[in-house]
Enzyme design. Structure first.
Site, mmCIF file in Angstrom:
data_model
loop_
_atom_site.group_PDB
_atom_site.id
_atom_site.type_symbol
_atom_site.label_atom_id
_atom_site.label_comp_id
_atom_site.label_asym_id
_atom_site.label_seq_id
_atom_site.Cartn_x
_atom_site.Cartn_y
_atom_site.Cartn_z
ATOM 1 N N ASP A 178 0.912 -1.136 0.000
ATOM 2 C CA ASP A 178 0.000 0.000 0.000
ATOM 3 C C ASP A 178 0.950 1.184 0.000
ATOM 4 O O ASP A 178 1.582 1.479 1.018
ATOM 5 C CB ASP A 178 -0.886 0.011 1.253
ATOM 6 C CG ASP A 178 -1.904 1.138 1.183
ATOM 7 O OD1 ASP A 178 -1.486 2.280 0.898
ATOM 8 O OD2 ASP A 178 -3.098 0.883 1.387
ATOM 9 N N HIS A 179 1.093 1.834 -1.150
ATOM 10 C CA HIS A 179 2.207 2.784 -1.252
ATOM 11 C C HIS A 179 2.032 3.978 -0.306
ATOM 12 O O HIS A 179 2.994 4.687 -0.032
ATOM 13 C CB HIS A 179 2.475 3.199 -2.699
ATOM 14 C CG HIS A 179 1.536 4.220 -3.245
ATOM 15 N ND1 HIS A 179 0.286 3.909 -3.693
ATOM 16 C CD2 HIS A 179 1.661 5.557 -3.417
ATOM 17 C CE1 HIS A 179 -0.313 5.001 -4.118
ATOM 18 N NE2 HIS A 179 0.497 6.031 -3.954
ATOM 19 N N HIS A 241 -5.816 2.921 0.945
ATOM 20 C CA HIS A 241 -5.002 4.060 1.396
ATOM 21 C C HIS A 241 -5.642 4.837 2.557
ATOM 22 O O HIS A 241 -4.992 5.104 3.563
ATOM 23 C CB HIS A 241 -4.754 5.033 0.242
ATOM 24 C CG HIS A 241 -4.167 4.389 -0.982
ATOM 25 N ND1 HIS A 241 -3.275 3.343 -0.912
ATOM 26 C CD2 HIS A 241 -4.341 4.642 -2.306
ATOM 27 C CE1 HIS A 241 -2.934 2.992 -2.150
ATOM 28 N NE2 HIS A 241 -3.565 3.761 -3.003
HETATM 29 C C1 BG6 Z 1 -3.333 4.742 -6.561
HETATM 30 C C2 BG6 Z 1 -4.685 4.852 -7.214
HETATM 31 O O1 BG6 Z 1 -3.304 3.650 -5.675
HETATM 32 O O2 BG6 Z 1 -3.050 5.932 -5.849
HETATM 33 C C3 BG6 Z 1 -4.737 6.049 -8.131
HETATM 34 O O3 BG6 Z 1 -4.957 3.665 -7.946
HETATM 35 C C4 BG6 Z 1 -4.317 7.285 -7.407
HETATM 36 O O4 BG6 Z 1 -6.034 6.206 -8.682
HETATM 37 C C5 BG6 Z 1 -2.996 7.095 -6.659
HETATM 38 O O5 BG6 Z 1 -4.171 8.328 -8.360
HETATM 39 C C6 BG6 Z 1 -2.686 8.267 -5.777
HETATM 40 O O6 BG6 Z 1 -1.411 8.114 -5.237
HETATM 41 P P1 BG6 Z 1 -0.544 9.382 -4.804
HETATM 42 O O7 BG6 Z 1 0.700 8.807 -4.226
HETATM 43 O O8 BG6 Z 1 -0.318 10.189 -6.056
HETATM 44 O O9 BG6 Z 1 -1.363 10.140 -3.814
#
Ligand code: BG6
Length: 481
Positions: A178-179, A241
């Site tokens: 989960d980045h 997230h």
């Molecule tokens: C991803 C989603 O997990 O996270 C995308 O699939 C989204 O739709 C993205 O744009 C947002 O990540 P960050 O790091 O740019 O906030």
């Protein structure tokens, strides 16, 4: 750090190009990769090793946060090999095993194998089953699996997927990315409070009015309608997230809870999240979809006009909710969460609003609530909003005290997460129990969507979301910050 092989499924894809190759290169520059590392990239089309290495180089030049250094580039690229691979053909795995073993022998590295699945969800099952059938997972060293979202599309499919993975990998061997858990500010929430006892004393249940978590984006659906029109904001951002951010904020912000930062405690938070029955969803949840509008003065089309989206799509591109955490530390403190595409700005932040009722507005005119803002991205900062008196008119005005870090030196989420997976530290990955409980919490809301129990509000692209989301907070005499 032990020498190892990284087998990357989906090596010609977007994630590899934009995130994974740059992350590996920056770890390399920091001396954070094993001394001997074999990286085998897999993809369907034929590419020679040389062309693959040159594609990796192009990706670094386009996306690495630090510029490419001619002096070390050849050594870095020499770790990469490419293998043309069809995930649905059994023989592909046997040949892959031969290549993995021959590189292990050539480089003299033990059979430590990290499998990274950056592939379509439909391939996950077939890949892990065949990894086992081919013997790729029957190695003498350790084995680990990194898997990208989506992890199922509801509680049932998530459980089914997990059961399948568990036939080849144990829970300890599975690293669910989960980045958001890789973002440096999220990773340092715990130590931030420990390092600043003053913050801990501020984060007192008696002082906090509410907590707000926002993840807003400027981009629309882009070229991903195929996936996004089925997932919507609820599956794409909320189940993973946003709920992870809720767990992290609720667990790590008060120091007393953070002391024992075991996973059991993190699941304790999600277990305490009060369920929202589908019949009551409309009182606590707002779903929305963007209409045409303007972003930074440029006109943009509405969601249903996007390529690949049907004119009658009721998919949600916005989600807001009021959550209650039935946990002694958070009793009576609402958590508001929201996320949306095509909003006015890109920002992920946690705002803690402090109670203001005790301030007498007649004696101290113009004051407003104190806020503690933790900005997670695109910049990292901590700000505290205090009231200061304007000498000219004797009124108080809110003033920000800001602290921000230099984002150029910040490692990217994927760097931190890959490093942890290489080391075998799964702290900042989503544990199965957290994933399962998140889906369980989401389930009644998905049913409310399906049964049309929740109205679909619209909002203009470039705005802060539907008005209904403002009304959601007004009920509690709050407002979004
Ligand atoms: C991803 C989603 O997990 O996270 C995308 O699939 C989204 O739709 C993205 O744009 C947002 O990540 P960050 O790091 O740019 O906030």
């Amino acid at each position: 750090m032990e020498d190892m092989t990284l087998v990357l499924f989906g090596a010609t894809g977007d994630l590899a190009k934009r995130k994974l190759f740059p992350a590996l290169y920056n770890l390399y520059l920091d001396g954070k990769l094993p001394a001997k590392l074999s990286i085998i990239g897999l993809g369907r089309k034929y590419i020679s090793d040389e062309d693959f290495q040159s594609n990796v180089e192009k990706a670094l030049r386009a996306y690495s946060r630090r510029s490419v250094q001619a002096s070390n580039l050849p050594d870095f690229l020499s770790k990469f090999r490419y293998f043309t691979f069809d995930a649905t053909i059994k023989e592909s795995y046997e040949k892959l095993l031969e290549l993995v073993e021959s590189r292990e022998n050539e480089l003299g590295i033990p059979q430590n194998r990290l499998f990274y699945l950056s592939v379509a969800p439909s391939l996950v099952d077939v890949i892990t089953t065949n990894l086992h059938a081919s013997g790729l997972d029957q190695n003498e060293g350790w084995k680990r699996l990194i898997i990208e979202k989506p992890f199922g599309s509801n509680v049932k499919t998530a459980r089914r997927l997990n059961d399948k993975l568990r036939k080849t990998f144990s829970e300890e061997e599975i690293y669910r990315i989960d980045h958001y858990l890789g973002k440096p500010m999220v990773q340092s929430l715990n130590t931030l409070i420990l390092a600043n006892p003053v913050l801990d004393s501020l984060l007192d249940q008696k002082l906090i009015s509410n907590v707000q978590i926002t993840a807003s984006e400027v981009v629309g659906v882009e070229t991903r309608a195929d996936y996004y029109d089925k997932a919507g904001a609820i599956r794409d951002m909320v189940q993973n997230h946003l709920l992870q951010l809720v767990m992290m904020a609720a667990l790590y912000l008060p120091e007393n809870l953070a002391e024992n930062k075991s996973r059991a405690k993190k699941t304790g938070i999600i277990e305490s999240l009060r369920p929202i029955p589908k019949e009551e969803a409309h009182q606590h949840v707002v779903r929305g979809q963007y209409e045409a509008g303007e972003i930074h003065d440029v006109p943009v089309i509405g969601y249903t006009e996007e390529q690949g989206v049907g004119a009658s799509s009721k998919n949600d591109t916005y989600f807001a909710a009021r959550l209650a955490i039935d946990h002694p530390s958070w009793e009576g403190i609402p958590f508001y969460i929201r996320t949306g595409k095509r909003m006015d700005k890109k920002s992920t932040q946690i705002v803690v609003e402090f109670k203001h009722k005790m301030v007498d507005p007649d004696r101290l005119p113009g004051t407003s609530p104190n806020l503690l803002v933790l900005e997670i991205s695109p910049n990292e900062s901590i700000s505290l909003r205090v009231n200061l008196k304007e000498p000219s008119d004797n009124q108080f005005k809110p003033v920000w005290i800001d602290f921000s870090t230099n984002s150029e030196n910040q490692p990217e989420a994927y760097e931190l997460l890959l490093f942890d997976a290489i080391l075998g530290d799964s702290t900042f990955f989503a544990h199965w129990k957290e994933v399962e409980l998140s889906w369980e919490w989401i389930e009644p809301l998905l049913e409310a969507y399906q049964e049309d129990l929740l109205p679909l509000h619209t909002y203009r692209a470039g705005s802060t979301g539907p008005e209904a989301a403002d009304e959601l907070l007004q009920k509690g005499q709050h407002k979004w910050w």
